[in-house]
Design a protein around this motif. Sequence first.
Motif, short mmCIF file in Angstrom:
data_model
loop_
_atom_site.label_atom_id
_atom_site.label_comp_id
_atom_site.label_asym_id
_atom_site.label_seq_id
_atom_site.Cartn_x
_atom_site.Cartn_y
_atom_site.Cartn_z
N GLY A 182 -33.38 -42.16 44.56
CA GLY A 182 -33.48 -41.03 43.63
C GLY A 182 -34.82 -40.35 43.71
O GLY A 182 -34.92 -39.11 43.72
N LEU A 183 -35.90 -41.14 43.78
CA LEU A 183 -37.23 -40.54 43.92
C LEU A 183 -37.35 -39.76 45.22
O LEU A 183 -37.94 -38.68 45.26
CB LEU A 183 -38.29 -41.64 43.87
N SER A 184 -36.78 -40.30 46.30
CA SER A 184 -36.84 -39.61 47.58
C SER A 184 -36.07 -38.29 47.52
O SER A 184 -36.52 -37.28 48.07
CB SER A 184 -36.30 -40.51 48.68
N ASP A 185 -34.91 -38.29 46.86
CA ASP A 185 -34.14 -37.05 46.73
C ASP A 185 -34.92 -36.00 45.96
O ASP A 185 -34.92 -34.81 46.32
CB ASP A 185 -32.81 -37.33 46.04
N GLU A 186 -35.58 -36.41 44.89
CA GLU A 186 -36.35 -35.44 44.11
C GLU A 186 -37.53 -34.90 44.90
O GLU A 186 -37.83 -33.70 44.86
CB GLU A 186 -36.86 -36.11 42.82
N ALA A 187 -38.23 -35.78 45.65
CA ALA A 187 -39.33 -35.30 46.48
C ALA A 187 -38.84 -34.34 47.55
O ALA A 187 -39.51 -33.35 47.89
CB ALA A 187 -40.04 -36.50 47.12
N PHE A 188 -37.65 -34.60 48.08
CA PHE A 188 -37.09 -33.70 49.09
C PHE A 188 -36.79 -32.32 48.50
O PHE A 188 -37.06 -31.29 49.12
CB PHE A 188 -35.82 -34.33 49.67
N ARG A 189 -36.27 -32.29 47.28
CA ARG A 189 -35.99 -31.01 46.66
C ARG A 189 -37.28 -30.25 46.33
O ARG A 189 -37.34 -29.04 46.45
CB ARG A 189 -35.14 -31.22 45.40
N ASP A 190 -38.31 -30.99 45.91
CA ASP A 190 -39.60 -30.33 45.68
C ASP A 190 -40.14 -29.72 46.97
O ASP A 190 -40.74 -28.64 46.98
CB ASP A 190 -40.60 -31.34 45.12
N LEU A 191 -39.92 -30.45 48.11
CA LEU A 191 -40.36 -29.90 49.39
C LEU A 191 -39.58 -28.65 49.73
O LEU A 191 -40.12 -27.68 50.26
CB LEU A 191 -40.18 -30.96 50.48
N GLN A 192 -38.27 -28.64 49.43
CA GLN A 192 -37.48 -27.43 49.66
C GLN A 192 -37.99 -26.26 48.83
O GLN A 192 -38.00 -25.12 49.29
CB GLN A 192 -36.01 -27.70 49.34
N GLU A 193 -38.42 -26.52 47.62
CA GLU A 193 -38.92 -25.46 46.75
C GLU A 193 -40.19 -24.83 47.32
O GLU A 193 -40.43 -23.63 47.15
CB GLU A 193 -39.21 -26.02 45.36
N GLN A 194 -41.00 -25.64 48.03
CA GLN A 194 -42.21 -25.08 48.62
C GLN A 194 -41.90 -24.07 49.72
O GLN A 194 -42.61 -23.09 49.90
CB GLN A 194 -43.08 -26.22 49.19
N PHE A 195 -40.83 -24.33 50.47
CA PHE A 195 -40.46 -23.43 51.57
C PHE A 195 -39.43 -22.39 51.14
O PHE A 195 -39.19 -21.44 51.87
CB PHE A 195 -39.90 -24.24 52.75
N ASN A 196 -38.78 -22.56 49.99
CA ASN A 196 -37.74 -21.64 49.54
C ASN A 196 -37.92 -21.43 48.04
O ASN A 196 -37.18 -21.96 47.23
CB ASN A 196 -36.36 -22.22 49.83
N PRO A 197 -38.95 -20.65 47.66
CA PRO A 197 -39.24 -20.48 46.22
C PRO A 197 -38.11 -19.80 45.46
O PRO A 197 -38.04 -19.91 44.24
CB PRO A 197 -40.50 -19.62 46.22
N GLY A 198 -37.22 -19.08 46.13
CA GLY A 198 -36.18 -18.35 45.42
C GLY A 198 -35.06 -19.22 44.91
O GLY A 198 -34.18 -18.76 44.19
N ALA A 199 -35.04 -20.48 45.33
CA ALA A 199 -33.95 -21.34 44.89
C ALA A 199 -34.11 -21.68 43.42
O ALA A 199 -35.20 -21.66 42.86
CB ALA A 199 -33.92 -22.61 45.72
N GLN A 200 -33.01 -22.04 42.77
CA GLN A 200 -33.01 -22.35 41.35
C GLN A 200 -33.32 -23.82 41.15
O GLN A 200 -32.44 -24.64 40.91
CB GLN A 200 -31.67 -21.99 40.71
N SER A 201 -34.62 -24.10 41.28
CA SER A 201 -35.09 -25.46 41.01
C SER A 201 -34.33 -26.50 41.80
O SER A 201 -34.09 -27.59 41.36
CB SER A 201 -34.98 -25.77 39.48
N GLY A 202 -33.94 -26.14 43.01
CA GLY A 202 -33.27 -27.13 43.85
C GLY A 202 -31.86 -27.44 43.45
O GLY A 202 -31.28 -28.40 43.89
N GLN A 203 -31.25 -26.61 42.58
CA GLN A 203 -29.92 -26.93 42.09
C GLN A 203 -28.85 -26.13 42.81
O GLN A 203 -27.85 -25.73 42.23
CB GLN A 203 -29.83 -26.68 40.58
N SER A 204 -29.08 -25.87 44.06
CA SER A 204 -28.06 -25.15 44.82
C SER A 204 -26.87 -26.04 45.06
O SER A 204 -26.94 -27.25 45.01
CB SER A 204 -28.65 -24.69 46.16
#
Length: 874
Positions: A639-661
């Motif tokens: 679970g921690l790894s999944d959250e860190a991965f979504r935070d990394l996605q947010e750095q490269f894709n700021p337009g996403a809705q908090s990683g909840q795609s």
Amino acid sequence: MQRQTTPLTPVLTRLRRPLTLTWAGLIAERLVRAFWPLWSLVAAVAAMLLLGLHDLMALEVVWGIMVAALLAFVIFAVRGLRAFRWPSREDALARIDASMPGHPLAALADAQAVGSGDAGSEALWRAHQARMAERAAEARAVEPDLRLSERDPFGLRYIALLGLVVALLFGSVWRVGSVAGMGPGGGAALANGPAWEGWIEPPAYTGLPSLYLNDQTGEIEVPEGSRVTVRLYGEVGALSVAETVSGRTEDVGAATDPEQGFDITQDGTLMIDGPGGKSWTVTALPDQGPSVQIMQTGAETTFDGQMSQPFRAKDDYGVVEGRAVFRLDMAELDRRHGLQADPDPRDAIELDLPMPITGDRIDFTETLIENLSQHPWAHLPVTLQLEVRDADGQAGLSAPEQMRLPARRFFDPMAAAVIEQRRDLLWSMENGKRVTQVLRAVSHRPEDGLFRSETAYLKLRVILRRLETLVRHDSLDKAAQDEIAQALWDLAILLEEGDIGDALERMRAAQERLSEAMRNGATEEEIARLMQELREATNDYLRQKMQQAQRENQQQNGDNPPMSDDAMQMTQQDLQDMMDRIQELMEQGRMAEAQEALRQFQEMMENMQVTQGQGGQQGQSPGQQAMEGLAETLRNQQGLSDEAFRDLQEQFNPGAQSGQSQGNEGRDGGQGRGQSHDQQGQQGQGQGGQPGQPGEGGQEPGNQQAENGGPGDLAGRQEALRRELERQRGNLPGAGTEGGDAARESLERADRAMEGAEQALRGNDLPEALDRQSEAMEALREGMRNLGEALAENSQQQQGGQGQARGEAGAQESDPLGRQAGQGGRVGTQDSLLQGEDVYRRARELLDEIRRRSGEGERPDVELDYLKRLLDRF
């Protein structure tokens, strides 16, 4: 005068053949009983003469035995003639009549003595005669009684017969003639005159018997390398040996030496000069070299890359060993893309050829079975050449066969791309930079469905970062190359085989193809192939279900769902028996019943629930509690790894809705959440739904982290998880065992990786944190596997819980050939000997070890007897 007829007369006419056979049997029976001492004596004397025993005795003893034998011959002959009586026709008739109930033949010869004038009595007599006639018509020849156990209780006749058989096998008829030399005047001449004897012993590997030169005349054909031994008796110089078969020019002794020995290397003559000498023309038969050829029929490659290559080998005396050599065919290689670089030096592939365990090796057909899927030359053009050797060291080569190295094929596009880059990396270390560029390109902004799971994507990222670091610092060596190649192979397998859903789809497809084949009346070979495909898909599905049951501990606080009244308990052996029954019905042509059984099997497999045991924390052993605790830690780390991965996605894709795609689902199915969101006391139960919708547990810290840039909070949770792992490691059972120590080492690596992830999270280095978290999860999985093996070694396999299949991973042991024992309390196994490792090589190793131990005389007699019994089977 007219011959008187009785009711027996027509019966005797029909019984002429049984009566004749019975009469002949009576003759044999009386001959054997009367003359068995006579022919036993003849056999004993003949055996003594053929073996030449008279040559070893003093002349007086021989004459005494001959006189006694002659006297016994006369006595036995006279007694036999007196005891023998030629059987008559009436004796044969009485023998047949005695063998039937009621003596019907004697009854037919009788006449009515009482009630001759009475109609009732005469009718009764006629009925009796008719019944006896029917019974007499069924008469059969009676076998003679040739048993002599009462007359010969010590079995002397068998001893004499055994001696005669041995004499015929190992003796010589020519030795009988030496009896003439024992007459008056001949014995002294033989005793004082010269004599000789000799042998020719072929090489032991030929298996041919030795030749006694005294029995040989004229021409002799023997293999090259045969050993000649000649012994001369009597006065030295009276006899001499002359030969041209050894080709000796040095160290040649005197021709009159009492004992001489040499090897036959060429054609020539062998002569013994002197009184009683002989000469022979010797032909030396050359040892032909072995031959081997590659057979095209029967060559196949299984779905997992296991190659089966039949071959045929021949030799005049037997093949001893062989090997298969695969060489890269550079002339046929398409030097494009990653194959443009000069390849790293790599030896040819050499495999030992399987040899027959039983029977001879003069002419045989075997199959080379090997899996070369992970070799760098997989699917590249190669030449296959087989080499066999005989006991004389001669080699035989097959014609080079051009082919592509058989290996597993990957049909998933991403898996095929990973395997191709793995091949390029193993082809040359110079391709390291190119491989990183290609992998980064194919994984950039992946489309939905390109990766089966986030885990696969994370594995690729870890491998990619590791390879980039090695290339950047110019530290890519052979060990690192092999490490990266193994990681890429594991990733390709994960991408190709997928999860339990993919396994279920493959099983359904295999069942559908088999059902369609039965409806369309496919051939037996096609149905057998589809049945084997169904077995493999079913085993894969069961393995995935077992892994799922280990990963997902759905029963919290020790609560198990109640078992329904109509639930069944089945083992994997029961499932194998069901598939065997389906195949048996198809082989018998009962397709309708097979279709119904297949439908029931399909329904049962889709509704199956795999459980690992009953109970939760209450009543569990420390080992089970430790396994559950580690599984919980692994889920939290995921679970921690999944959250860190979504935070990394947010750095490269700021337009996403908090990683909840929609395409960013956690492993539990909740949108934008990892499994840690479902942990009690930390997050609510992620139910999916719209962005921002809270779970049933209250607030959603995961979403707040995404909005507030939560690496710092993730670092704190990572530290808490590491401390929990330290506590579990301190309470880990199995100390002192190999599996327990290995589990502790794996958990130590996981602890270090978690600490590295914590530091990376505090430094906001999300890629590095993902790498360390992936290492921690891999170490946790390895630790759980080692702990499971340690627990299985110290306890019996626990009975499965409620469900339709049960078992515990690691609880089964295998035999020396790699087969698992029977399941569900059954004896035996249904595993094939042709699966898994090369069982031919393993069987040969076991046989060689048995032979080695049987030759060690210091071992106990009981063990040596047991080893000899094992070797008797071969």
